[in-house]
Design a protein around this motif. Structure first.
Motif, PDB file in Angstrom:
ATOM      1  N   GLU A 238       0.874  -1.122   0.081  1.00  0.00           N
ATOM      2  CA  GLU A 238      -0.030  -0.019   0.059  1.00  0.00           C
ATOM      3  C   GLU A 238       0.686   1.186   0.069  1.00  0.00           C
ATOM      4  O   GLU A 238       0.212   2.401  -0.267  1.00  0.00           O
ATOM      5  N   LEU A 239       2.173   1.100   0.260  1.00  0.00           N
ATOM      6  CA  LEU A 239       2.938   2.236   0.376  1.00  0.00           C
ATOM      7  C   LEU A 239       4.028   2.303  -0.850  1.00  0.00           C
ATOM      8  O   LEU A 239       4.962   3.055  -0.976  1.00  0.00           O
ATOM      9  N   ALA A 240       3.928   1.330  -1.863  1.00  0.00           N
ATOM     10  CA  ALA A 240       4.504   1.484  -2.895  1.00  0.00           C
ATOM     11  C   ALA A 240       4.926   2.831  -3.686  1.00  0.00           C
ATOM     12  O   ALA A 240       3.476   3.541  -4.317  1.00  0.00           O
ATOM     13  N   GLY A 241       5.977   3.154  -4.043  1.00  0.00           N
ATOM     14  CA  GLY A 241       5.910   4.526  -4.433  1.00  0.00           C
ATOM     15  C   GLY A 241       6.558   5.673  -3.623  1.00  0.00           C
ATOM     16  O   GLY A 241       7.039   6.860  -4.078  1.00  0.00           O
ATOM     17  N   ILE A 242       6.350   5.561  -2.191  1.00  0.00           N
ATOM     18  CA  ILE A 242       6.966   6.327  -1.248  1.00  0.00           C
ATOM     19  C   ILE A 242       8.644   6.238  -1.410  1.00  0.00           C
ATOM     20  O   ILE A 242       9.255   5.683  -2.250  1.00  0.00           O
ATOM     21  N   ASP A 243       9.184   7.444  -0.989  1.00  0.00           N
ATOM     22  CA  ASP A 243      10.650   7.530  -1.036  1.00  0.00           C
ATOM     23  C   ASP A 243      11.300   6.274  -0.722  1.00  0.00           C
ATOM     24  O   ASP A 243      12.153   5.783  -1.317  1.00  0.00           O
ATOM     25  N   LEU A 244      11.325   5.802   0.512  1.00  0.00           N
ATOM     26  CA  LEU A 244      12.114   4.683   0.796  1.00  0.00           C
ATOM     27  C   LEU A 244      11.217   3.844   1.918  1.00  0.00           C
ATOM     28  O   LEU A 244      10.306   4.369   2.301  1.00  0.00           O
ATOM     29  N   LEU A 245      11.596   2.417   1.944  1.00  0.00           N
ATOM     30  CA  LEU A 245      10.968   1.597   2.879  1.00  0.00           C
ATOM     31  C   LEU A 245      11.884   0.748   3.317  1.00  0.00           C
ATOM     32  O   LEU A 245      12.756   0.316   2.819  1.00  0.00           O
ATOM     33  N   THR A 246      11.873   0.913   4.728  1.00  0.00           N
ATOM     34  CA  THR A 246      13.162  -0.067   5.445  1.00  0.00           C
ATOM     35  C   THR A 246      12.558  -1.342   6.044  1.00  0.00           C
ATOM     36  O   THR A 246      11.482  -1.281   6.521  1.00  0.00           O
ATOM     37  N   ILE A 247      12.702  -2.590   5.428  1.00  0.00           N
ATOM     38  CA  ILE A 247      11.920  -3.910   5.399  1.00  0.00           C
ATOM     39  C   ILE A 247      12.875  -4.984   6.239  1.00  0.00           C
ATOM     40  O   ILE A 247      14.049  -4.957   5.491  1.00  0.00           O
ATOM     41  N   ALA A 248      12.362  -5.639   7.261  1.00  0.00           N
ATOM     42  CA  ALA A 248      12.861  -6.776   7.752  1.00  0.00           C
ATOM     43  C   ALA A 248      13.127  -8.003   6.698  1.00  0.00           C
ATOM     44  O   ALA A 248      12.484  -8.067   5.842  1.00  0.00           O
ATOM     45  N   PRO A 249      14.264  -8.762   6.942  1.00  0.00           N
ATOM     46  CA  PRO A 249      14.630  -9.758   6.079  1.00  0.00           C
ATOM     47  C   PRO A 249      13.472 -10.713   5.838  1.00  0.00           C
ATOM     48  O   PRO A 249      13.102 -11.119   4.755  1.00  0.00           O
ATOM     49  N   THR A 250      12.527 -11.160   6.894  1.00  0.00           N
ATOM     50  CA  THR A 250      11.679 -12.140   6.711  1.00  0.00           C
ATOM     51  C   THR A 250      10.481 -11.677   5.816  1.00  0.00           C
ATOM     52  O   THR A 250       9.899 -12.170   4.846  1.00  0.00           O
ATOM     53  N   LEU A 251      10.333 -10.110   5.740  1.00  0.00           N
ATOM     54  CA  LEU A 251       9.072  -9.582   4.739  1.00  0.00           C
ATOM     55  C   LEU A 251       9.858  -9.385   3.609  1.00  0.00           C
ATOM     56  O   LEU A 251       9.231  -9.683   2.593  1.00  0.00           O
ATOM     57  N   LEU A 252      11.177  -9.155   3.307  1.00  0.00           N
ATOM     58  CA  LEU A 252      11.772  -9.248   2.040  1.00  0.00           C
ATOM     59  C   LEU A 252      11.818 -10.395   1.496  1.00  0.00           C
ATOM     60  O   LEU A 252      11.523 -10.589   0.170  1.00  0.00           O
ATOM     61  N   ASN A 253      12.095 -11.448   2.117  1.00  0.00           N
ATOM     62  CA  ASN A 253      11.773 -12.733   1.509  1.00  0.00           C
ATOM     63  C   ASN A 253      10.312 -13.067   0.949  1.00  0.00           C
ATOM     64  O   ASN A 253      10.121 -13.642  -0.137  1.00  0.00           O
ATOM     65  N   GLN A 254       9.272 -12.696   1.770  1.00  0.00           N
ATOM     66  CA  GLN A 254       7.785 -12.955   1.101  1.00  0.00           C
ATOM     67  C   GLN A 254       7.626 -12.254  -0.001  1.00  0.00           C
ATOM     68  O   GLN A 254       7.178 -12.667  -0.848  1.00  0.00           O
ATOM     69  N   LEU A 255       8.099 -10.875  -0.162  1.00  0.00           N
ATOM     70  CA  LEU A 255       8.123 -10.030  -1.210  1.00  0.00           C
ATOM     71  C   LEU A 255       8.838 -10.596  -2.357  1.00  0.00           C
ATOM     72  O   LEU A 255       8.050 -10.597  -3.432  1.00  0.00           O
ATOM     73  N   LYS A 256       9.971 -11.249  -2.291  1.00  0.00           N
ATOM     74  CA  LYS A 256      10.572 -11.927  -3.184  1.00  0.00           C
ATOM     75  C   LYS A 256       9.934 -13.083  -3.561  1.00  0.00           C
ATOM     76  O   LYS A 256      10.093 -13.460  -4.982  1.00  0.00           O
ATOM     77  N   ASN A 257       9.086 -13.837  -2.831  1.00  0.00           N
ATOM     78  CA  ASN A 257       8.617 -14.971  -3.349  1.00  0.00           C
ATOM     79  C   ASN A 257       7.177 -14.895  -3.564  1.00  0.00           C
ATOM     80  O   ASN A 257       6.619 -15.851  -3.858  1.00  0.00           O
ATOM     81  N   THR A 258       6.778 -13.930  -3.864  1.00  0.00           N
ATOM     82  CA  THR A 258       5.306 -13.444  -4.170  1.00  0.00           C
ATOM     83  C   THR A 258       5.281 -12.870  -5.442  1.00  0.00           C
ATOM     84  O   THR A 258       5.784 -11.799  -5.834  1.00  0.00           O
ATOM     85  N   GLU A 259       4.400 -13.399  -6.471  1.00  0.00           N
ATOM     86  CA  GLU A 259       4.450 -12.789  -7.825  1.00  0.00           C
ATOM     87  C   GLU A 259       2.990 -12.266  -7.909  1.00  0.00           C
ATOM     88  O   GLU A 259       2.109 -12.405  -7.175  1.00  0.00           O
ATOM     89  N   GLY A 260       2.830 -11.239  -8.757  1.00  0.00           N
ATOM     90  CA  GLY A 260       1.652 -10.309  -8.890  1.00  0.00           C
ATOM     91  C   GLY A 260       1.803  -8.882  -9.410  1.00  0.00           C
ATOM     92  O   GLY A 260       3.221  -8.701  -9.374  1.00  0.00           O
ATOM     93  N   LYS A 261       0.947  -8.275 -10.114  1.00  0.00           N
ATOM     94  CA  LYS A 261       1.287  -7.014 -10.337  1.00  0.00           C
ATOM     95  C   LYS A 261       1.275  -5.740  -9.202  1.00  0.00           C
ATOM     96  O   LYS A 261       0.177  -5.894  -8.706  1.00  0.00           O
ATOM     97  N   LEU A 262       2.248  -5.278  -9.247  1.00  0.00           N
ATOM     98  CA  LEU A 262       2.442  -4.135  -7.925  1.00  0.00           C
ATOM     99  C   LEU A 262       2.108  -2.706  -8.669  1.00  0.00           C
ATOM    100  O   LEU A 262       2.681  -2.406  -9.598  1.00  0.00           O
ATOM    101  N   ILE A 263       0.951  -2.263  -8.025  1.00  0.00           N
ATOM    102  CA  ILE A 263       0.370  -0.828  -8.539  1.00  0.00           C
ATOM    103  C   ILE A 263       0.959   0.149  -7.576  1.00  0.00           C
ATOM    104  O   ILE A 263       1.053  -0.011  -6.459  1.00  0.00           O
ATOM    105  N   ARG A 264       1.590   1.176  -8.225  1.00  0.00           N
ATOM    106  CA  ARG A 264       1.986   2.487  -7.496  1.00  0.00           C
ATOM    107  C   ARG A 264       0.748   3.130  -6.805  1.00  0.00           C
ATOM    108  O   ARG A 264       0.091   3.492  -7.300  1.00  0.00           O
TER     109      ARG A 264
END
Length: 325
Positions: A238-264
């Motif tokens: 929901e914050l795609a497009g913001i200046d920066l996001l600092t994300i923990a490794p566990t959630l980075l892994n989830q994002l990396k393993n999830t496919e789909g179209k991300l909307i700004r």
């Protein structure tokens, strides 16, 4: 179809929220950020014990053999935070955030003194100070400290930020970056509203950060907004497009393993804000913070939490010293 992390990285700077050097190697972010809790967690990893011992030796040598254990521990705490930051900077092209002792959060002068010391430790390690952000709690005293430091070209990241009032004060002070805590805002509302499930777009933390981002862009503030402290990937999406996001490794892994179209969802060129420009002095700041129960409670809780992590880290360093000859 590309994974969500790759798509997110194309529209927002992704920062790894960890002190674990192996995780930083894995994700190869532009920037990284740490806090006392993350440094404490990393310091307990067996492979980093040599780094801790080297820091303790360096600290004792720098302040003299006659120094008390507490003096060595105090010096080691600063040096350890900078040592982790320096190791992180060897692995990334951008900036690292290093936090001022949370126990100084209501002392402007002490915060300035500590920030200058941390920056000098980085300088002595051969680090370009433009690659370092000094993290300071977003109390009125912390914001005033950051305002002075920014004029000395010491760049600041204002953390433990939960409310719009804090965000406006930071922007007016000209700080480099703020880190509003999305997930901790959600935690408070779950505990106090009786609502246990929120859609991503209705998440109170997401709504708060969206409001701040659009306000900054509407009025042309240069302060960057870095969403932090996430509980799930829906908040991040929901914050795609913001200046920066600092994300923990566990959630980075989830994002990396999830496919789909991300909307700004956020666009700095088309901010959506109906907020009138807010003028603040200390009295107005404190008045508005007192009216914002969530922000006030979470700020106090956050300072206490980081203080406990620092004290635990000091205890670990003291115990390490006790087993030395």
């Amino acid at each position: 179809m590309a994974n969500l992390l790759d798509q997110l990285s194309a529209m927002t700077i992704v920062v790894v929220d960890t002190g674990d050097l192996q995780e930083i190697n894995k994700f190869a972010p532009r920037d990284a950020t740490t806090n006392p809790s993350l440094i404490l967690a990393a310091a307990q990893i067996p492979s980093y014990q040599n780094l801790i011992d080297e820091t303790l030796i360096s600290s004792r040598l720098s302040i003299g053999k006659q120094a008390s254990m507490q003096e060595v521990v105090n010096e080691s705490l600063d040096q350890l935070c900078v040592r982790f930051g320096t190791e992180i900077l060897k692995r990334i092209p951008g900036r690292v955030s290093t936090e001022v002792d949370a126990r100084l959060s209501y002392d402007t002068e002490a915060t300035i003194t500590k920030a200058r010391k941390l920056i000098n430790l980085y300088k002595n390690s051969g680090i370009d100070v433009n690659r370092v952000l000094i993290k300071i709690a977003a109390t009125w005293e912390g914001i005033k400290a950051a305002e002075i430091l920014e004029k000395e070209s010491i760049h600041c990241n204002l953390t433990l930020l939960f409310g719009f009032t804090q965000a406006v004060a930071c922007a007016e002070a000209g700080v480099t970056l703020i880190s509003p805590f999305v997930g901790r805002i959600l935690d408070w509302y779950k505990a106090n509203s009786g609502i246990t499930t929120y859609l991503g777009s209705e998440d109170p933390g997401v709504m708060s950060v969206t409001k701040i981002f659009n306000y900054y862009k509407k009025y042309g503030y240069k302060t960057e907004v870095m969403g932090a402290s996430f509980r799930n990937i829906d908040e991040i999406v929901e914050l795609a497009g913001i200046d920066l996001l600092t994300i923990a490794p566990t959630l980075l892994n989830q994002l990396k393993n999830t496919e789909g179209k991300l909307i700004r969802k956020l666009n700095s060129l088309v901010p959506i804000s109906t907020e009138e420009r807010l003028q603040l002095d200390q009295r107005k700041f404190e008045q508005l913070m007192n009216l914002d129960r969530m922000a006030s409670e979470k700020l106090t809780e956050g300072i206490l939490g980081f203080t406990k992590a620092i004290e635990n880290l000091e205890l670990q360093l003291s115990n390490r010293l006790l087993v030395w000859p």
